[in-house]
Motif scaffolding. Structure first.
Motif, PDB file in Angstrom:
ATOM      1  N   ASN A 173      41.116  48.921  44.511  1.00 14.46           N
ATOM      2  CA  ASN A 173      40.651  49.657  45.685  1.00 14.46           C
ATOM      3  C   ASN A 173      41.504  50.875  46.000  1.00 14.46           C
ATOM      4  O   ASN A 173      41.239  51.585  46.972  1.00 14.46           O
ATOM      5  N   SER A 202      35.924  49.657  38.939  1.00 20.08           N
ATOM      6  CA  SER A 202      36.819  48.528  38.692  1.00 20.08           C
ATOM      7  C   SER A 202      37.037  47.734  39.972  1.00 20.08           C
ATOM      8  O   SER A 202      36.496  48.073  41.028  1.00 20.08           O
ATOM      9  N   ALA A 203      37.857  46.707  39.871  1.00 20.48           N
ATOM     10  CA  ALA A 203      38.159  45.870  41.032  1.00 20.48           C
ATOM     11  C   ALA A 203      39.268  46.460  41.894  1.00 20.48           C
ATOM     12  O   ALA A 203      39.548  45.944  42.982  1.00 20.48           O
ATOM     13  N   ASN A 252      46.170  45.132  43.730  1.00 22.05           N
ATOM     14  CA  ASN A 252      45.001  45.882  44.180  1.00 22.05           C
ATOM     15  C   ASN A 252      45.080  47.373  43.872  1.00 22.05           C
ATOM     16  O   ASN A 252      44.135  48.113  44.140  1.00 22.05           O
ATOM     17  N   PRO A 263      37.461  42.646  31.866  1.00 18.54           N
ATOM     18  CA  PRO A 263      38.582  42.590  32.817  1.00 18.54           C
ATOM     19  C   PRO A 263      39.899  42.144  32.199  1.00 18.54           C
ATOM     20  O   PRO A 263      40.950  42.271  32.842  1.00 18.54           O
ATOM     21  N   SER A 315      34.906  48.480  32.096  1.00 14.73           N
ATOM     22  CA  SER A 315      34.697  47.707  33.320  1.00 14.73           C
ATOM     23  C   SER A 315      34.111  46.335  33.040  1.00 14.73           C
ATOM     24  O   SER A 315      34.241  45.414  33.851  1.00 14.73           O
TER      25      SER A 315
END
Length: 233
Positions: free
Chosen positions: A157, A154-155, A167, A121, A118
Motif C-alpha cells: 500500500n 500488488s499487495a 506493507n 506472490p 502480480s
C-alpha cells in the motif's frame, strides 16, 4: 522557440546547450538569486529547480500564460493542486519524473513486468536507485514512479526506505559521486531472481527529452505527460 530556464544548475546548463544547438534561444535564466521574472519574450518555460521553488516557478509561468514543463522532483504532494491551478488558468503544464526516452520506455516495461509478476506472490519486488550526491530528494522521483506502478497491482500500500516493512515496497536509495541515475527493479524468490535495470550515462538524455517536450507542448492547452509527447503506453 524562446525558452525560459527556471533553474540554472547543471541540468539547466545542459538544456541550454542542447536548445541552442537546436536553434532555440534562451529568454530567461532563473537562479535562486532571481527576484524578477519577465516572461514577455518567452514561448515555453522549463523548470529544473529545487523542491522549495518549483511550485512558485510553475505558478508564475501559468500566470503569465506561458506553457511550463517541470522535471523537478520532491514537491509532488502539491501536484494535484498544480493540475487544478493549470486548468483554472486555461494553461499548459507537463510534469515528468524523468524526461529520458529510455526511462519512459523503462516505465512501460516495468508496468508489463509488474502486471505479470502480480500473479506470483512468492516473488518479492524491491527497487534500488543510485544518484550523485548533489541530488536533493531521496528516493528519486523516477523510483517513486516505478514503485507506484508496482504498488498499483500488488499487495503493497506504499513504498518504504526501510527494509522489512511488510506493507511497504522497499526502495534502496543510494547517493554517491558522479552517477547520473541508475534504477533497478528486482523480484526475489527463494529459488531465483528476476531484474530489469536502466542506467543513464549522462544528463544529455534528460536534457534532450525536456527540449523535445518543450517543442511538442508549444501552442497546446491542457495537462500532459511524457506518454503524450512520445505517444507510448
Amino acid at each position: 522557440m524562446r525558452i525560459a530556464l527556471l533553474g540554472y544548475g547543471k541540468m539547466g546548463k545542459s538544456i541550454e546547450t542542447i536548445a541552442v544547438n537546436r536553434h532555440h534561444s534562451i529568454s530567461l535564466k532563473v537562479s535562486s538569486h532571481t527576484s524578477e521574472f519577465d516572461f514577455s519574450d518567452t514561448d515555453v518555460a522549463i523548470d529544473f529547480s529545487v523542491p522549495t521553488t518549483a511550485v512558485t516557478n510553475i505558478k508564475r509561468a501559468l500566470d503569465a500564460g506561458v506553457p511550463v514543463i517541470s522535471g523537478t522532483t520532491g514537491w509532488l504532494d502539491q501536484y494535484d493542486t498544480m493540475v487544478d491551478y493549470c486548468k483554472e488558468q486555461n494553461g499548459t503544464f507537463l510534469y515528468a519524473s524523468n524526461f529520458s526516452l529510455g526511462v519512459n520506455l523503462f516505465f512501460e516495461l516495468n508496468k508489463k513486468l509488474s502486471d505479470l509478476m502480480s500473479g506470483f506472490p512468492e516473488y518479492k519486488p524491491e527497487i534500488e536507485e543510485t544518484h550523485h550526491i548533489q541530488k536533493l530528494d531521496s528516493p528519486s522521483g523516477t523510483a517513486i514512479t516505478l514503485a507506484d506502478q508496482i504498488i498499483d497491482v500488488s499487495a503493497y500500500n506504499s513504498w518504504s526506505l526501510e527494509m522489512g516493512n511488510p506493507n511497504g515496497l522497499y526502495i534502496n536509495s543510494i547517493r554517491t559521486d558522479n552517477v547520473p541515475g541508475t534504477h533497478e527493479i528486482t523480484y526475489n524468490s527463494d529459488i531465483d531472481s528476476i531484474s530489469i535495470k536502466h542506467t543513464a550515462h549522462s544528463r544529455q538524455g534528460f536534457a534532450m527529452g525536456a527540449i523535445i517536450a518543450a517543442e511538442w507542448i508549444k501552442d497546446k492547452k491542457g495537462v500532459f505527460s511524457m506518454k503524450d509527447v512520445l505517444n507510448i503506453g
